[in-house]
Design an enzyme around this catalytic site. Sequence first.
Site: not given
Ligand SMILES: *Cc1c(COP(=O)(O)O)cnc(C)c1O
Length: 380
Positions: A98, A46, A170, A195
């Site tokens: 999101y 961790r 983000d 992603k």
């Molecule tokens: C998918 C996504 C998230 C969240 O991520 P997870 O891996 O699904 O928890 C946050 N911000 C954006 C822009 C996303 O597309």
Amino acid sequence: MKFETKCIHGSGKRYDDTGAVSVPIFQTATFLHKGVGQSTGYDYSRLQNPTRESLEDTVAQLENGSAALAFATGMAAIATLMELFEPGSHIVASDDLYGGTHRLFEHVSNKNGIDVTLVDSTDIACLEAAIRPDTKAVYLETPSNPMMHVTDLRAVAQITRERGLLCIVDNTFLTPLYQRPLDLGADVVIHSGTKFLGGHNDTLAGLLVVRDTTLAERLRFLHKTTGACLAPFDSWLILRGIKTLGVRMARQQETAMQIAGYLKAHPAVDAVYYPGLKEHPGYDISCVQTTGFGSMLSFTVRDGAAARQVLERISLIGFAESLGGVETLMTYPMLQTHADIPEARRLAKGIDDRLLRLSVGLEASEDLIEDLDHALGGHE
Ligand SMILES: *Cc1c(COP(=O)(O)O)cnc(C)c1O
């Protein structure tokens, strides 16, 4: 060293002397101590794990940060980041976020005494006007999800720097291949590694990247204390995904541009939202702050029935949440990613029953267009 090379060679650090070209998966919970006070630098997974560290160092380099932390999911990264803020703090955030982030702010951060004001962050004056004496951070997504609004990051970073606020971005949609928020003045970069970084729709991951070393230490403390760190195998999958990030995204973008052009010309399509189209309101800013437009686009059809028909008729393109992978996926934001957003706010942002979001993958563009053609046709 150029970006594509960094993607493949990462930090360059070797963790054993077998000569293994691929970073080993250190599937271990804990590490032996040779003697009292003789740590190898790895004590418990961790806190530190070599495979995760390799990923973190690679992503820190790609974003020009000093440190990165890898989490089990993107949401785990964002939830941990929110632990920086005391009750009574205020955050100004883009209003086209999101859906999961919106849900976190509304139902978890709020309960913890953190007040979030949502603004149209493409309007810098409006964003600045929302800043209060108790504001601690500005939180942005650009291009935003799903409406693809583009925010001027340099302009926002100038405001946050003058006022001593954190600028959080983000960067999931463009990745450091096309946009480096830290270079534009941001303090924290977030990724859903699920992603584009992972890129294969096969695992979940999240990352936080910072340049300031004090902030890195605060986040490292929260990471090990709250514990949502990324597992060794998943770290390895994301590392492997990153090796092909450059070629994947370049091809995906090329196909996205073709599809945007195709959709724009289709009589059954009303509007196409893609920052790579010259008529997109964020096109000019994109040209100065990014080196690419990515492969996410949204579009509207005539009505809800037409949208449902498209979703039912696509066959090569998958009807699924998520984005950034090699498989092209179509999402119905209203029912999927953005279902938890209060209806009035959702509709005001244009997230209605006519809106579809497309994450363009790596299939041949001809096959994707043929699938869209079949799905869009026949309902006039
Ligand atoms: C998918 C996504 C998230 C969240 O991520 P997870 O891996 O699904 O928890 C946050 N911000 C954006 C822009 C996303 O597309």
